[in-house]
Design an enzyme around this catalytic site. Sequence first.
Site, PDB file in Angstrom:
ATOM      1  N   GLY A  76       0.885  -1.049  -0.076  1.00 31.98           N
ATOM      2  CA  GLY A  76      -0.105   0.577  -0.568  1.00 31.98           C
ATOM      3  C   GLY A  76       0.865   1.258   0.273  1.00 31.98           C
ATOM      4  O   GLY A  76       2.181   0.726  -0.412  1.00 31.98           O
ATOM      5  N   CYS A  77       0.192   1.939  -0.008  1.00 32.99           N
ATOM      6  CA  CYS A  77       1.259   3.818   0.904  1.00 32.99           C
ATOM      7  C   CYS A  77       2.436   3.622   1.563  1.00 32.99           C
ATOM      8  O   CYS A  77       2.101   3.096   2.434  1.00 32.99           O
ATOM      9  CB  CYS A  77       0.236   4.679   1.015  1.00 32.99           C
ATOM     10  SG  CYS A  77       1.051   6.311   1.356  1.00 32.99           S
ATOM     11  N   HIS A  78       3.939   3.463   1.098  1.00 31.60           N
ATOM     12  CA  HIS A  78       4.747   3.300   2.226  1.00 31.60           C
ATOM     13  C   HIS A  78       4.829   4.466   3.463  1.00 31.60           C
ATOM     14  O   HIS A  78       4.868   4.387   4.351  1.00 31.60           O
ATOM     15  CB  HIS A  78       5.799   3.746   1.075  1.00 31.60           C
ATOM     16  CG  HIS A  78       6.160   5.087   0.095  1.00 31.60           C
ATOM     17  ND1 HIS A  78       6.746   5.062  -0.654  1.00 31.60           N
ATOM     18  CD2 HIS A  78       4.989   6.588   0.136  1.00 31.60           C
ATOM     19  CE1 HIS A  78       6.555   6.421  -1.042  1.00 31.60           C
ATOM     20  NE2 HIS A  78       5.313   7.163  -0.777  1.00 31.60           N
ATOM     21  N   CYS A 117       2.336   4.739   4.770  1.00 29.31           N
ATOM     22  CA  CYS A 117       0.728   4.008   5.902  1.00 29.31           C
ATOM     23  C   CYS A 117       2.119   2.699   6.404  1.00 29.31           C
ATOM     24  O   CYS A 117       2.001   2.156   7.402  1.00 29.31           O
ATOM     25  CB  CYS A 117       0.026   2.741   4.794  1.00 29.31           C
ATOM     26  SG  CYS A 117      -1.462   3.913   4.510  1.00 29.31           S
ATOM     27  N   THR A 118       2.488   1.920   5.534  1.00 33.56           N
ATOM     28  CA  THR A 118       3.512   0.755   5.829  1.00 33.56           C
ATOM     29  C   THR A 118       4.371   1.166   6.561  1.00 33.56           C
ATOM     30  O   THR A 118       5.069   0.543   7.477  1.00 33.56           O
ATOM     31  CB  THR A 118       4.133   0.169   4.382  1.00 33.56           C
ATOM     32  OG1 THR A 118       3.008  -0.419   2.950  1.00 33.56           O
ATOM     33  CG2 THR A 118       4.581  -1.021   4.394  1.00 33.56           C
TER      34      THR A 118
END
Length: 158
Positions: free
Chosen positions: A6-8, A10-11
């Site tokens: 997902g979006c980095h 978020c990660t």
Amino acid sequence: MGFGGGCHWCTEAVFQTIKGVKKVEQGFIASTAPNDTFSEGVIVHYDAQIIRLEQLIEVHLHTHNATSDHSFRTKYRSAIYYYHKEQEFAFAKALLALQPQFSEPIITKALPLVTFTLNDESFLDYFKRNPEAPFCTRYIDPKLEKLQRKYTNWIKDL
């Protein structure tokens, strides 16, 4: 090891909350063809005495759409990236062991990490710097709340 899905932002935020994770580098990862284009991801440095590889993989699978092959998969490739060929088997084994926790097939792949490019400094530690930003409250907060409910013992004291 690297993670993408997902979006980095978020990660990065997810892994920064896990006990035993020492450092999270956020940026773009490329693998081998056909996965040789850059995709958002993170590199996670961790203490294996505190958190196991399988636990990190489990957190990753449960905090992004690991069963959805949506139209943004080039930008948000669902993968666990390894540095050494020997790690490929361990990663694949962990993915198989975790499959029963999902009703749909996991699409996350174990891929070699060929290239990593760190994001611009202004975007690093995005959640820590911008916890009230609309993106964070809409996308990151729910992931962290899920972690808090599902993996209480794995979360750092915040």
